[in-house]
Motif scaffolding. Structure first.
Motif, short mmCIF file in Angstrom:
data_model
loop_
_atom_site.label_atom_id
_atom_site.label_comp_id
_atom_site.label_asym_id
_atom_site.label_seq_id
_atom_site.Cartn_x
_atom_site.Cartn_y
_atom_site.Cartn_z
N ARG A 284 0.78 -1.26 0.02
CA ARG A 284 0.05 -0.14 0.05
C ARG A 284 0.83 1.25 -0.07
NH1 ARG A 284 -3.13 -3.36 3.44
NH2 ARG A 284 -2.23 -2.20 5.36
N GLN A 285 2.02 1.45 0.60
CA GLN A 285 3.03 2.41 0.69
C GLN A 285 3.53 2.76 -0.59
OE1 GLN A 285 4.45 2.02 5.39
NE2 GLN A 285 5.86 2.17 3.89
N HIS A 286 3.87 1.40 -1.21
CA HIS A 286 4.67 1.66 -2.69
C HIS A 286 3.31 2.10 -3.57
CE1 HIS A 286 6.53 0.37 -6.18
NE2 HIS A 286 5.15 -0.16 -6.64
N ALA A 287 2.38 1.77 -3.52
CA ALA A 287 1.17 2.43 -4.27
C ALA A 287 0.95 3.91 -4.13
CB ALA A 287 -0.07 1.54 -4.17
N ALA A 288 1.36 4.34 -2.88
CA ALA A 288 0.89 5.58 -2.52
C ALA A 288 2.18 6.57 -2.81
CB ALA A 288 0.36 5.79 -1.11
N GLY A 289 3.21 5.92 -2.90
CA GLY A 289 4.62 6.63 -2.87
C GLY A 289 4.93 7.14 -1.43
N GLU A 290 4.72 6.32 -0.53
CA GLU A 290 5.04 6.83 0.79
C GLU A 290 6.13 5.87 1.39
OE1 GLU A 290 2.61 6.88 5.22
OE2 GLU A 290 1.65 5.89 3.61
N TRP A 291 7.12 6.55 1.99
CA TRP A 291 8.52 6.24 2.42
C TRP A 291 8.48 6.08 3.97
CZ3 TRP A 291 13.25 4.07 0.60
CH2 TRP A 291 13.92 4.15 1.45
N LYS A 292 7.95 4.94 4.66
CA LYS A 292 7.78 4.58 6.04
C LYS A 292 8.36 3.53 6.45
CE LYS A 292 4.11 4.92 9.56
NZ LYS A 292 2.60 4.92 9.68
N ARG A 293 9.47 3.64 7.32
CA ARG A 293 9.97 2.25 7.87
C ARG A 293 8.98 1.68 8.77
NH1 ARG A 293 16.18 2.92 8.71
NH2 ARG A 293 16.12 0.87 8.20
N MET A 294 9.32 0.57 8.81
CA MET A 294 8.58 -0.31 9.99
C MET A 294 9.40 -1.35 10.80
SD MET A 294 5.67 -1.81 7.41
CE MET A 294 4.59 -0.63 6.23
N ALA A 295 9.21 -1.44 12.00
CA ALA A 295 9.71 -2.31 12.89
C ALA A 295 9.85 -3.92 12.35
CB ALA A 295 9.24 -2.40 14.43
N VAL A 296 10.85 -4.26 12.44
CA VAL A 296 11.03 -5.93 12.15
C VAL A 296 11.00 -6.79 13.39
CG1 VAL A 296 12.59 -7.58 11.03
CG2 VAL A 296 12.37 -5.26 10.12
N LEU A 297 10.23 -7.38 13.49
CA LEU A 297 9.99 -8.08 14.88
C LEU A 297 10.92 -9.32 14.73
CD1 LEU A 297 6.07 -8.11 14.95
CD2 LEU A 297 7.56 -6.77 15.98
N ASP A 298 11.09 -9.99 15.89
CA ASP A 298 11.80 -11.09 16.20
C ASP A 298 11.04 -12.41 16.05
OD1 ASP A 298 13.82 -13.18 16.94
OD2 ASP A 298 13.93 -12.04 18.97
N ALA A 299 11.35 -13.27 14.92
CA ALA A 299 10.70 -14.41 14.67
C ALA A 299 10.74 -15.55 15.86
CB ALA A 299 11.20 -14.99 13.37
N SER A 300 11.68 -15.46 16.61
CA SER A 300 11.83 -16.41 17.77
C SER A 300 10.85 -16.10 18.88
CB SER A 300 13.35 -16.22 18.27
OG SER A 300 13.65 -15.09 18.90
N GLN A 301 10.32 -14.77 18.89
CA GLN A 301 9.40 -14.74 19.91
C GLN A 301 7.77 -14.77 19.37
OE1 GLN A 301 10.79 -13.53 22.84
NE2 GLN A 301 12.50 -14.02 21.72
N LEU A 302 7.58 -15.38 18.14
CA LEU A 302 6.42 -15.90 17.78
C LEU A 302 6.24 -17.28 17.64
CD1 LEU A 302 5.77 -13.00 15.28
CD2 LEU A 302 4.92 -13.34 17.72
N THR A 303 5.28 -17.95 17.99
CA THR A 303 5.06 -19.32 17.87
C THR A 303 4.21 -19.86 16.78
OG1 THR A 303 5.43 -19.86 20.24
CG2 THR A 303 4.39 -21.45 19.03
N VAL A 304 4.35 -20.48 15.85
CA VAL A 304 3.62 -21.20 14.90
C VAL A 304 3.12 -22.49 15.38
CG1 VAL A 304 3.51 -21.88 12.44
CG2 VAL A 304 4.97 -19.79 12.99
N GLY A 305 1.70 -22.60 15.25
CA GLY A 305 1.31 -24.06 15.78
C GLY A 305 0.68 -24.82 14.51
#
Length: 305
Positions: free
Chosen positions: A112-133
């Motif tokens: 969506r940001q790409h389509a709007a031409g918007e530069w906005k950085r996002m936090a990258v979460l730590d995958a090891s803190q999330l559980t896939v069941g």
């Protein structure tokens, strides 16, 4: 042998090339066909099996056999097999990883940001803190679990009846299901579709997932109660879902899933068995059947897999 659907007819040339002496038909002429001893199918509509008095084998071209087992008039003596091939697990692992990473790394928001031409950085979460069941730890579920472990996620699994050897913690049976669900930030459904698993992911079960969990269903639509899933997404308990399978397929144009911003619909394409190995397994089982030997990947009709 009998081919019963357009999906299966794509295997026709492979069968003819590999076994030119095999008499293959795609339709039954007349009231019955006593020459057919095997069929190769994805689904078996009611009314076909009684017209095949000498039918001995019903082979599924897919990893699940529910489309055959659901036939109410399949005689009890007919053996049922399903397709098992290594590439299917890798294909499923790719698709499941795609859906989880798409949500985990906020790809829709970045698009969506790409389509709007918007530069906005996002936090990258730590995958090891999330559980896939992962619900269902058969030959495919094990490969999916390994792929997600390699991507850095914590992975756990739940199996309905027995513990499997695995590289991840395994929860077993109804007594441990709630604990499994309560830990699953991402829930991946890979269960076989049986009378016991139908509707198992209802409002009560899905509500036990942590808030903002994400659901991926690549098994069968009837396992998830679709209205319950939709309600929990709409009320904000679930962050969203990626759904490849549905109770009714093709998914009707009127379904609210189609235009929901937090639900991705895909047309039952998560994984498909490679034609060559599946055809080879079928031909091998024809020989085994003729020689009275045990069949490859035979389904226990009493449990559905």
């Amino acid at each position: 042998m009998l081919l019963t659907s357009d999906f299966v007819k794509s295997r026709y040339e492979a069968l003819r090339s590999r076994a030119p002496g095999l008499h293959v038909i795609t339709d039954i002429e007349g009231a019955s066909d006593p020459d057919v001893t095997a069929l190769f199918a994805f689904k078996l509509p009611a009314g076909i099996a009684p017209r095949l008095p000498n039918l001995r084998l019903a082979a599924s071209v897919g990893a699940g056999a529910d489309g055959i087992l659901s036939a109410p008039d399949l005689p009890p003596h007919v053996k049922v097999t399903r397709a098992v091939e290594p590439g299917l697990g890798f294909s499923m692992a790719q698709f499941v990883s795609l859906q989880i990473l798409r949500h985990f790394r906020s790809l829709p928001a970045m698009e969506r940001q790409h389509a709007a031409g918007e530069w906005k950085r996002m936090a990258v979460l730590d995958a090891s803190q999330l559980t896939v069941g992962i619900m269902g730890l058969g030959s495919i579920g094990s490969v999916v679990a390994d792929a997600l472990l390699a991507l850095g996620f914590r992975v756990i699994a739940w199996t309905r009846t027995s513990a499997r050897k695995a590289r991840v913690p395994v929860f077993v049976g109804e007594s441990q299901k709630d604990d499994f669900l309560a830990q699953s930030n991402y829930l991946v459904c890979l269960l076989p579709f049986t009378a016991e698993t139908k509707g198992t992911l209802d409002h009560a079960s899905l509500r036990k997932l942590p808030k903002d969990s994400f659901v991926v269903n690549v098994a069968r639509g009837g396992i998830v109660v679709e209205d319950d899933l939709l309600a929990l997404v709409d009320e904000g308990h679930l962050a969203g879902a990626a759904l490849d399978v549905f109770a009714s397929e093709p998914l009707p144009a009127s379904s609210p899933f189609w235009h929901h911003e937090r639900i991705l619909v895909t047309p039952h394409v998560a994984a498909q068995p490679t034609v060559g190995p599946v055809v080879e397994q079928f031909l091998e089982n024809l020989q085994r059947l003729a020689q009275g030997q045990p069949l490859l990947n035979q389904v226990d009709r009493s449990v559905g897999y």
